[in-house]
Design a protein around this motif. Structure first.
Motif, PDB file in Angstrom:
ATOM      1  N   ASP A  52       0.961  -0.906  -0.565  1.00 23.78           N
ATOM      2  CA  ASP A  52       0.655   0.248   0.262  1.00 23.78           C
ATOM      3  C   ASP A  52       1.199   1.190  -0.322  1.00 23.78           C
ATOM      4  OD1 ASP A  52      -2.055  -1.506  -0.238  1.00 23.78           O
ATOM      5  OD2 ASP A  52      -2.421  -1.088   2.230  1.00 23.78           O
ATOM      6  N   ASN A  53       1.851   1.300   0.382  1.00 26.81           N
ATOM      7  CA  ASN A  53       2.900   2.064   0.838  1.00 26.81           C
ATOM      8  C   ASN A  53       4.396   1.969   0.244  1.00 26.81           C
ATOM      9  OD1 ASN A  53       3.204   0.353   2.975  1.00 26.81           O
ATOM     10  ND2 ASN A  53       4.112   2.104   4.503  1.00 26.81           N
ATOM     11  N   ILE A  60       9.808  -4.383   1.799  1.00 29.69           N
ATOM     12  CA  ILE A  60       9.718  -5.984   1.350  1.00 29.69           C
ATOM     13  C   ILE A  60       8.876  -5.149  -0.236  1.00 29.69           C
ATOM     14  CG2 ILE A  60       7.180  -6.094   2.358  1.00 29.69           C
ATOM     15  CD1 ILE A  60       7.254  -8.683   2.882  1.00 29.69           C
ATOM     16  N   THR A  61       9.347  -6.474  -0.876  1.00 28.37           N
ATOM     17  CA  THR A  61       8.830  -6.136  -2.211  1.00 28.37           C
ATOM     18  C   THR A  61       7.799  -7.100  -2.820  1.00 28.37           C
ATOM     19  OG1 THR A  61      10.231  -8.424  -3.241  1.00 28.37           O
ATOM     20  CG2 THR A  61      11.777  -6.051  -3.355  1.00 28.37           C
ATOM     21  N   VAL A  99       6.586  -5.476   8.053  1.00 31.07           N
ATOM     22  CA  VAL A  99       4.794  -5.517   7.976  1.00 31.07           C
ATOM     23  C   VAL A  99       4.614  -5.098   9.406  1.00 31.07           C
ATOM     24  CG1 VAL A  99       2.733  -6.652   7.385  1.00 31.07           C
ATOM     25  CG2 VAL A  99       4.877  -7.969   6.257  1.00 31.07           C
ATOM     26  N   LYS A 100       3.196  -4.066   8.665  1.00 28.18           N
ATOM     27  CA  LYS A 100       2.512  -3.238   9.803  1.00 28.18           C
ATOM     28  C   LYS A 100       1.645  -3.511  10.236  1.00 28.18           C
ATOM     29  CE  LYS A 100       1.730   1.238  12.233  1.00 28.18           C
ATOM     30  NZ  LYS A 100       2.063   2.903  11.718  1.00 28.18           N
ATOM     31  N   LYS A 101       0.693  -3.984   8.666  1.00 31.67           N
ATOM     32  CA  LYS A 101      -0.712  -4.236   8.426  1.00 31.67           C
ATOM     33  C   LYS A 101      -1.025  -4.992   7.341  1.00 31.67           C
ATOM     34  CE  LYS A 101      -5.177  -4.517  10.038  1.00 31.67           C
ATOM     35  NZ  LYS A 101      -5.890  -4.953  11.301  1.00 31.67           N
ATOM     36  N   CYS A 102      -1.942  -6.437   7.813  1.00 23.55           N
ATOM     37  CA  CYS A 102      -1.929  -7.238   6.767  1.00 23.55           C
ATOM     38  C   CYS A 102      -3.408  -7.683   6.162  1.00 23.55           C
ATOM     39  CB  CYS A 102      -1.127  -8.494   6.918  1.00 23.55           C
ATOM     40  SG  CYS A 102      -1.561  -9.422   5.297  1.00 23.55           S
ATOM     41  N   GLN A 103      -3.946  -7.127   4.864  1.00 21.14           N
ATOM     42  CA  GLN A 103      -5.466  -6.928   5.287  1.00 21.14           C
ATOM     43  C   GLN A 103      -5.276  -8.337   3.724  1.00 21.14           C
ATOM     44  OE1 GLN A 103      -7.952  -4.167   3.965  1.00 21.14           O
ATOM     45  NE2 GLN A 103      -9.393  -5.003   4.112  1.00 21.14           N
ATOM     46  N   VAL A 116      -0.451  -5.222   1.881  1.00 27.36           N
ATOM     47  CA  VAL A 116       0.135  -4.782   3.228  1.00 27.36           C
ATOM     48  C   VAL A 116       0.911  -3.604   3.603  1.00 27.36           C
ATOM     49  CG1 VAL A 116       1.420  -7.639   3.448  1.00 27.36           C
ATOM     50  CG2 VAL A 116       2.417  -5.522   2.757  1.00 27.36           C
ATOM     51  N   LEU A 117       0.365  -3.090   5.012  1.00 28.60           N
ATOM     52  CA  LEU A 117       1.773  -1.848   4.808  1.00 28.60           C
ATOM     53  C   LEU A 117       2.435  -2.048   5.600  1.00 28.60           C
ATOM     54  CD1 LEU A 117       0.271   1.448   5.632  1.00 28.60           C
ATOM     55  CD2 LEU A 117      -0.275   0.674   7.531  1.00 28.60           C
TER      56      LEU A 117
END
Length: 252
Positions: A52-53, A60-61, A99-103, A116-117
């Motif tokens: 996302d960012n 991470i790729t 990884v800070k956040k995963c959806q 992922v964020l």
């Protein structure tokens, strides 16, 4: 007195409208049942990763994220989408330090989307026994071959000065000029900071983060108005530690 004529809808039109609404209301449950049945039988065919960012800092790729998912769940291909516990899978991916956040979500055709964020590092720490990136929440991230982060390099007495380092690095990172100019930070045994710039053959004895904005403003004024271009390499030390003073020491 003139009579007001009332216009009424013909009965056949009212019946037609009612029939249309009945058909529409009956259509959606039937279609949803077909979609649910199709999804229940659908199998996972592919994984699509999304960052996302994604910016200049790549922790991470997309390829690495897809490989991580496939490695964590080797039997993923061919598994029914309804059998996937997306919540647990998201928490598993979030165990990664970068990884800070995963959806996760699925779409028709058996596609599993992993969004992922990523964490954003603010410093590259060179400790006595290890090298790592750190973000503003103090998460440490190992340096990997496919990781690329444009951050200030930090060394010295780091452990007891992390909070002040984060404060200093965030300020530098938020300013376009200082992000380009300040290359390294060294932490002394007295809990003071020495800044090493990219341009100019000098070091900056910054002191603590007390009056930090004032110090940077004064240093910016010195760079832009105090020194002529040819004077940038005449000094080997700039001291910003004392309030209202900038002490420049010429090299011998």
């Amino acid at each position: 007195m003139a009579k007001v004529q009332k216009h009424t809808t013909p009965m056949w039109k009212r019946v037609l409208h009612l029939l249309i609404w009945v058909v529409v209301l009956a259509y959606f449950p039937i279609m949803m049942s077909f979609v649910s049945a199709e999804k229940a039988d659908a199998e996972c065919q592919s994984v699509v990763a999304e960052i996302d960012n994604l910016s200049d800092d790549v922790m991470i790729t997309r390829r690495a994220l897809e490989d991580k998912v496939k490695h964590a769940w080797p039997a993923l291909a061919g598994t029914k989408l309804n059998d996937l516990n997306l919540y647990e899978m998201e928490r598993e991916i979030e165990q990664s330090a970068v990884v800070k956040k995963c959806q996760m979500y699925t779409t028709p055709g058996g596609v599993l989307h992993v969004s992922v964020l990523q964490r954003e590092p603010i410093m590259h720490v060179f400790g006595t026994s290890e090298s790592y990136y750190m973000d503003s929440e103090k998460y440490k991230m190992k340096v990997q071959p496919d990781v690329r982060a444009n951050t200030v390099v930090v060394s010295g007495n780091i452990d007891n000065n992390v909070d002040e380092l984060i404060k200093l690095c965030l300020y530098i990172r938020a300013d376009k000029f200082w992000r380009a100019q300040i290359e390294q930070i060294y932490v002394t045994a007295k809990h003071e900071f020495i800044l090493i710039p990219r341009v100019g053959d000098h070091v900056i004895e910054f002191g603590t983060t007390e009056r930090m904005e004032e110090k940077f403003d004064n240093l910016f004024t010195l760079y832009k108005k105090g020194w002529k271009p040819k004077e940038w390499n005449l000094y080997n030390r700039i001291c910003m530690k004392y309030k209202g003073q900038i002490i420049c020491t010429k090299r011998n």
